[in-house]
Motif scaffolding. Structure first.
Motif, PDB file in Angstrom:
ATOM      1  N   LYS A   1       0.958  -1.650   0.089  1.00 40.46           N
ATOM      2  CA  LYS A   1       0.185   0.011  -0.039  1.00 40.46           C
ATOM      3  C   LYS A   1       0.840   1.527   0.242  1.00 40.46           C
ATOM      4  O   LYS A   1       0.804   1.991  -0.659  1.00 40.46           O
ATOM      5  CB  LYS A   1      -1.273   0.323   1.424  1.00 40.46           C
ATOM      6  CG  LYS A   1      -1.766   1.200   1.367  1.00 40.46           C
ATOM      7  CD  LYS A   1      -2.383   1.405   2.417  1.00 40.46           C
ATOM      8  CE  LYS A   1      -3.298   2.421   2.726  1.00 40.46           C
ATOM      9  NZ  LYS A   1      -2.872   3.715   2.684  1.00 40.46           N
TER      10      LYS A   1
ATOM     11  N   SER B   1      -4.142 -12.504   0.113  1.00 40.51           N
ATOM     12  CA  SER B   1      -5.022 -11.691   0.039  1.00 40.51           C
ATOM     13  C   SER B   1      -5.713 -10.842   0.621  1.00 40.51           C
ATOM     14  O   SER B   1      -5.801  -9.751  -0.548  1.00 40.51           O
ATOM     15  CB  SER B   1      -6.503 -12.701   0.784  1.00 40.51           C
ATOM     16  OG  SER B   1      -8.016 -11.832   0.841  1.00 40.51           O
ATOM     17  N   HIS B   2      -4.850 -10.561   1.306  1.00 38.74           N
ATOM     18  CA  HIS B   2      -4.806  -8.950   1.926  1.00 38.74           C
ATOM     19  C   HIS B   2      -3.853  -8.318   1.124  1.00 38.74           C
ATOM     20  O   HIS B   2      -4.470  -6.809   0.702  1.00 38.74           O
ATOM     21  CB  HIS B   2      -3.822  -9.264   3.210  1.00 38.74           C
ATOM     22  CG  HIS B   2      -4.694  -9.157   4.530  1.00 38.74           C
ATOM     23  ND1 HIS B   2      -6.031  -8.870   4.719  1.00 38.74           N
ATOM     24  CD2 HIS B   2      -4.879 -10.355   4.393  1.00 38.74           C
ATOM     25  CE1 HIS B   2      -6.404  -9.148   6.056  1.00 38.74           C
ATOM     26  NE2 HIS B   2      -5.742 -10.431   6.017  1.00 38.74           N
TER      27      HIS B   2
ATOM     28  N   CYS C   1      -3.466  -8.128  -2.493  1.00 35.07           N
ATOM     29  CA  CYS C   1      -4.609  -8.244  -3.756  1.00 35.07           C
ATOM     30  C   CYS C   1      -6.100  -7.186  -3.156  1.00 35.07           C
ATOM     31  O   CYS C   1      -6.262  -6.652  -4.172  1.00 35.07           O
ATOM     32  CB  CYS C   1      -5.288  -9.269  -4.178  1.00 35.07           C
ATOM     33  SG  CYS C   1      -4.080 -11.078  -4.394  1.00 35.07           S
ATOM     34  N   ASP C   2      -6.381  -7.023  -1.902  1.00 33.83           N
ATOM     35  CA  ASP C   2      -7.376  -5.818  -1.556  1.00 33.83           C
ATOM     36  C   ASP C   2      -6.894  -4.600  -2.000  1.00 33.83           C
ATOM     37  O   ASP C   2      -7.492  -4.180  -2.066  1.00 33.83           O
ATOM     38  CB  ASP C   2      -7.747  -6.285   0.167  1.00 33.83           C
ATOM     39  CG  ASP C   2      -8.550  -8.114   0.063  1.00 33.83           C
ATOM     40  OD1 ASP C   2      -9.687  -7.962  -1.728  1.00 33.83           O
ATOM     41  OD2 ASP C   2      -8.994  -7.970   1.332  1.00 33.83           O
TER      42      ASP C   2
ATOM     43  N   ASN D   1      -6.462  -3.689  -5.547  1.00 37.64           N
ATOM     44  CA  ASN D   1      -7.736  -3.778  -6.129  1.00 37.64           C
ATOM     45  C   ASN D   1      -8.367  -2.315  -5.976  1.00 37.64           C
ATOM     46  O   ASN D   1      -9.046  -1.704  -6.287  1.00 37.64           O
ATOM     47  CB  ASN D   1      -8.663  -4.844  -5.928  1.00 37.64           C
ATOM     48  CG  ASN D   1      -8.695  -5.940  -6.997  1.00 37.64           C
ATOM     49  OD1 ASN D   1      -7.498  -6.197  -8.052  1.00 37.64           O
ATOM     50  ND2 ASN D   1      -8.518  -7.765  -5.951  1.00 37.64           N
ATOM     51  N   ARG D   2      -8.060  -2.008  -4.446  1.00 37.79           N
ATOM     52  CA  ARG D   2      -8.567  -0.383  -3.966  1.00 37.79           C
ATOM     53  C   ARG D   2      -7.207   0.518  -5.290  1.00 37.79           C
ATOM     54  O   ARG D   2      -8.523   2.140  -5.431  1.00 37.79           O
ATOM     55  CB  ARG D   2      -8.528  -0.893  -2.750  1.00 37.79           C
ATOM     56  CG  ARG D   2      -9.355  -1.337  -1.794  1.00 37.79           C
ATOM     57  CD  ARG D   2      -9.026  -1.535  -0.716  1.00 37.79           C
ATOM     58  NE  ARG D   2      -9.522  -2.557   0.515  1.00 37.79           N
ATOM     59  CZ  ARG D   2      -9.360  -2.629   1.626  1.00 37.79           C
ATOM     60  NH1 ARG D   2      -7.988  -2.542   2.315  1.00 37.79           N
ATOM     61  NH2 ARG D   2      -9.763  -4.154   1.690  1.00 37.79           N
TER      62      ARG D   2
ATOM     63  N   ARG E   1     -17.520  -6.474   2.026  1.00 31.19           N
ATOM     64  CA  ARG E   1     -15.851  -6.606   1.713  1.00 31.19           C
ATOM     65  C   ARG E   1     -16.260  -5.924   0.004  1.00 31.19           C
ATOM     66  O   ARG E   1     -15.173  -5.766  -0.281  1.00 31.19           O
ATOM     67  CB  ARG E   1     -15.664  -8.244   1.063  1.00 31.19           C
ATOM     68  CG  ARG E   1     -14.907  -8.521   0.187  1.00 31.19           C
ATOM     69  CD  ARG E   1     -14.234 -10.104   0.049  1.00 31.19           C
ATOM     70  NE  ARG E   1     -13.532 -10.651  -1.418  1.00 31.19           N
ATOM     71  CZ  ARG E   1     -12.154 -10.739  -0.469  1.00 31.19           C
ATOM     72  NH1 ARG E   1     -12.485  -9.869   0.667  1.00 31.19           N
ATOM     73  NH2 ARG E   1     -11.200 -10.537  -1.689  1.00 31.19           N
ATOM     74  N   TYR E   2     -17.201  -5.669  -0.660  1.00 31.23           N
ATOM     75  CA  TYR E   2     -17.889  -5.099  -1.718  1.00 31.23           C
ATOM     76  C   TYR E   2     -18.204  -3.784  -1.614  1.00 31.23           C
ATOM     77  O   TYR E   2     -18.289  -2.907  -2.323  1.00 31.23           O
ATOM     78  CB  TYR E   2     -18.388  -6.260  -2.319  1.00 31.23           C
ATOM     79  CG  TYR E   2     -18.140  -6.904  -3.182  1.00 31.23           C
ATOM     80  CD1 TYR E   2     -16.890  -7.056  -4.504  1.00 31.23           C
ATOM     81  CD2 TYR E   2     -18.475  -8.607  -2.784  1.00 31.23           C
ATOM     82  CE1 TYR E   2     -16.482  -9.000  -4.842  1.00 31.23           C
ATOM     83  CE2 TYR E   2     -18.308  -9.488  -3.547  1.00 31.23           C
ATOM     84  CZ  TYR E   2     -17.382  -9.669  -4.436  1.00 31.23           C
ATOM     85  OH  TYR E   2     -16.459 -10.967  -4.579  1.00 31.23           O
TER      86      TYR E   2
ATOM     87  N   GLN F   1     -16.206  -0.681  -0.690  1.00 35.13           N
ATOM     88  CA  GLN F   1     -15.670   0.375  -1.086  1.00 35.13           C
ATOM     89  C   GLN F   1     -15.718   1.712  -1.582  1.00 35.13           C
ATOM     90  O   GLN F   1     -16.280   2.469  -1.943  1.00 35.13           O
ATOM     91  CB  GLN F   1     -14.651   0.177  -2.551  1.00 35.13           C
ATOM     92  CG  GLN F   1     -14.791  -1.312  -2.201  1.00 35.13           C
ATOM     93  CD  GLN F   1     -13.107  -2.202  -1.807  1.00 35.13           C
ATOM     94  OE1 GLN F   1     -12.514  -1.515  -1.324  1.00 35.13           O
ATOM     95  NE2 GLN F   1     -13.371  -3.307  -1.968  1.00 35.13           N
TER      96      GLN F   1
ATOM     97  N   TYR G   1      -8.820   5.544  -0.623  1.00 29.84           N
ATOM     98  CA  TYR G   1      -9.492   4.894   0.598  1.00 29.84           C
ATOM     99  C   TYR G   1      -9.452   4.294   1.760  1.00 29.84           C
ATOM    100  O   TYR G   1      -8.060   5.071   2.559  1.00 29.84           O
ATOM    101  CB  TYR G   1      -8.863   3.156  -0.254  1.00 29.84           C
ATOM    102  CG  TYR G   1      -9.802   1.986   0.550  1.00 29.84           C
ATOM    103  CD1 TYR G   1     -11.201   1.146  -0.101  1.00 29.84           C
ATOM    104  CD2 TYR G   1      -9.250   1.891   2.044  1.00 29.84           C
ATOM    105  CE1 TYR G   1     -12.220   0.300   0.824  1.00 29.84           C
ATOM    106  CE2 TYR G   1      -9.574   0.576   2.450  1.00 29.84           C
ATOM    107  CZ  TYR G   1     -11.031   0.349   1.977  1.00 29.84           C
ATOM    108  OH  TYR G   1     -11.710  -1.166   2.984  1.00 29.84           O
TER     109      TYR G   1
ATOM    110  N   ARG H   1     -11.442   3.937   5.356  1.00 26.84           N
ATOM    111  CA  ARG H   1     -12.938   2.679   6.349  1.00 26.84           C
ATOM    112  C   ARG H   1     -12.954   3.442   7.470  1.00 26.84           C
ATOM    113  O   ARG H   1     -13.002   3.766   8.395  1.00 26.84           O
ATOM    114  CB  ARG H   1     -12.088   1.652   6.875  1.00 26.84           C
ATOM    115  CG  ARG H   1     -11.250   0.596   6.027  1.00 26.84           C
ATOM    116  CD  ARG H   1     -11.310  -0.757   6.943  1.00 26.84           C
ATOM    117  NE  ARG H   1      -9.895  -0.659   7.413  1.00 26.84           N
ATOM    118  CZ  ARG H   1      -9.436  -1.275   7.540  1.00 26.84           C
ATOM    119  NH1 ARG H   1      -8.531  -1.355   6.386  1.00 26.84           N
ATOM    120  NH2 ARG H   1      -7.557  -0.437   8.573  1.00 26.84           N
TER     121      ARG H   1
END
Length: 587
Positions: A28, A168-169, A171-172, A175-176, A247-248, A250, A257, A259
């Motif tokens: 990131k 997986s983290h 990839c998240d 993708n963001r 998860r979807y 965003q 990005y 949260r």
């Protein structure tokens, strides 16, 4: 002495722990640096779970030798010049801790070249200790290679999850950032295998198809709204499409990005009564506002923000989503006329996508269909049918009713195929929307309490409540000061059952502190409205006359959100021509 100054090496590792939680944190920070450097191509290469090797290459502006030496020092940054810059940050980075923090807990090689230099330079850093700086041949841009992450902090290394989880983290994160910047070409490789190759896209919709896949992306609708300097856009799923987690979901603020609880709360508020409890939508939401209107300096990993005018942002997000979702399955008169001209019994695709023209189309409001008493359902429905006319045109009123089955469902033919409607859920939504309109007009009936309920609040909440008594009044609560630090609830909405109303007032005050709004009261009242609507409408297992069926369909075209009941259950199921062909094995 009990108090002492930590050694620089240990202090650096502690600081690194705030920024570098796992390999995904490294990806990131370095990808954000590449974007801030103006890169249009970014490649990420990984080995195993990322702890062994992370290599990120970009074609950004690069760094000269002098800048490269300073870049790995603590508190170094190219993004702030003075204190005033801290309150109008327009880049993805701001703390100046990324490279030094990563270098403190790994072995780092940095190769960089600026456009003004004939050659680049390589700098090696191991555990925060700088090694040699040497010239090297390379293209303009920067490549950062991070090896043996957490080699000198084994306690943190042992807390990493399995390679699949850590990947997986990563990839998240990848993708963001790809969703935020559709104009940039992104590549992701793992152990030499290409996992993602997102070429630069024309717009956010195309990038959405690259990241989410075409099947899911095509189920999302675009939305946008602009209020003064605030711009909101994105794509969101329509009911009944939903997921068991967020998860979807965003959200991005000025390309970053986040949260953020306020934004996520606003998104879920936009879907109220459209999704069942515990379900989440798929939504990609972009907020753009002046840098001075948002503080991004509130979280080490930059995942949280603070808005200067929080209620304005909250209301705008809710409004943008509700406007997009309000369309439901409506269609313009032109679309329906074209389909009718081709033959009402034909099963064909509409000339425009499902609901494409609905955003700009508004049907006239009508009060013909009202909540009937259980004994007078037929009379009310027939009265509604008598007052309807040809001016009511929309998806539901264009359906051809074939009949009723099980005393519960209306079976209809549409230009797309076959439509089945739950009569109870449909009438429930109609009545709910009418009652909610009364609430919006401030026509909430009150009931006075024989014995006022005394509410005591802490000093901070007391001040908040004092400035919001008018808002409470609009929702049907009468609250008056009582004693030095208390308030008396003297009246409550008639829609609510008898009980202790102090808890809902506490909830409202707590939410005022969070979002400066009265969402809690509205949610509670709407829940009550949904209960009233459920118990006061057409019941299941009751035969409807043809005029009643038609009146119900036309009433659905007059309201918003006409695809779900107030509890989020679907009221319409459609089988298109291709669906029927698959059922009969004709494809």
């Amino acid at each position: 002495m009990k108090i002492h100054v930590l050694p620089d090496a240990l202090a650096s590792r502690i600081a690194a722990g705030e920024v570098v939680e796992r390999p995904a944190s490294v990806v990131k920070e370095l990808m954000e640096n590449a974007l801030d450097a103006g890169a249009t191509e970014i490649s990420v290469a990984l080995e195993k779970n990322g702890a062994a090797l992370i290599r990120i290459s970009d074609n950004g502006e690069g760094m000269a030798a002098d800048d490269l030496l300073v870049a790995i020092e603590r508190h170094s940054t190219s993004k702030l010049r003075d204190e005033s810059d801290l309150f109008r940050i327009a880049t993805l980075g701001f703390r100046g801790e990324a490279l030094p923090s990563i270098a403190a807990v790994s072995r780092v090689d940095i190769i960089s070249r600026s456009a003004s230099d004939a050659s680049g330079h390589r700098l090696r850093v191991e555990g925060g200790r700088r090694q040699e700086l040497a010239p090297v041949a390379c293209a303009v841009g920067t490549t950062v290679t991070v090896r043996d992450l957490f080699f000198n902090t084994p306690a943190r290394l042992k807390f990493l999850k399995s390679p699949a989880t850590e990947l997986s983290h990563i990839c998240d994160v990848f993708n963001r950032l790809a969703l935020a910047r559709p104009d940039v070409h992104f590549r992701l490789l793992h152990d030499g295998r290409m996992l993602a190759d997102y070429v630069a896209a024309r717009d956010s919709g195309e990038r959405l198809r690259q990241v989410f896949g075409r099947e899911l992306a095509e189920k999302l609708i675009a939305f946008s709204l602009r209020r003064d300097a605030l711009s909101i856009s994105g794509h969101a799923s329509t009911a009944p499409l939903s997921f068991p987690n967020a998860r979807y979901l965003q959200t991005f603020v000025n390309g970053r990005y986040v949260r953020d609880r306020v934004i996520n709360h606003a998104v879920l508020s936009g879907y109220e009564t459209l999704l069942m409890r515990g379900r989440y939508p798929a939504a990609v939401l972009f907020l753009e506002l002046p840098a001075g209107e948002v503080d991004v300096n509130v979280h080490p990993a930059k995942y949280e923000v603070r808005f200067r005018r929080q209620p304005v942002v909250y209301d705008a997000v809710v409004a943008a989503l509700r406007e997009a979702l309000r369309a439901g399955p409506r269609r313009s008169r032109a679309e329906i006329a074209v389909e009718r001209a081709a033959g009402t019994d034909a099963v064909m695709e509409p000339s425009l996508p499902y609901g494409a023209a609905a955003l700009a189309h508004r049907l006239p409001a009508a009060s013909a269909l009202t909540m009937p008493a259980p004994a007078g359902e037929a009379a009310t429905m027939q009265a509604a049918a008598a007052t309807s006319d040809a001016a009511v045109t929309g998806f539901f009123s264009s359906l051809k009713v074939l009949g009723q089955i099980f005393g519960c469902y209306l079976v209809c033919a549409s230009s797309r195929g076959l439509a089945i409607i739950d009569q109870h859920a449909a009438h429930e939504r109609v009545v709910f929307e009418h009652l909610k309109a009364q609430l919006a007009r401030g026509a909430v009936q009150k009931q006075s309490l024989l014995v006022p309920q005394i509410l005591e609040l802490p000093a901070g909440e007391e001040n908040l409540l004092e400035g919001r008594l008018e808002s409470l009044e609009r929702f049907g609560f009468s609250v008056e000061p009582f004693g030095p630090s208390g308030y008396a609830v003297t009246a409550a909405p008639a829609l609510l059952p008898e009980g202790d109303y102090r808890e809902i007032v506490r909830r409202m005050v707590a939410e005022i502190a969070e979002i400066d709004g009265s969402h809690a009261a509205r949610v509670t009242l709407e829940e009550r409205l949904a209960t009233i609507a459920c118990h006061g409408v057409i019941r299941a297992h009751r035969k409807l006359e043809a005029a009643e069926m038609q009146a119900l369909l036309e009433a659905l075209d007059r309201i918003d959100f006409a695809t779900q009941c107030p509890h989020g259950r679907p009221l319409l199921v459609e089988f298109t021509g291709p669906d029927l062909e698959r059922l009969f094995k004709r494809v």
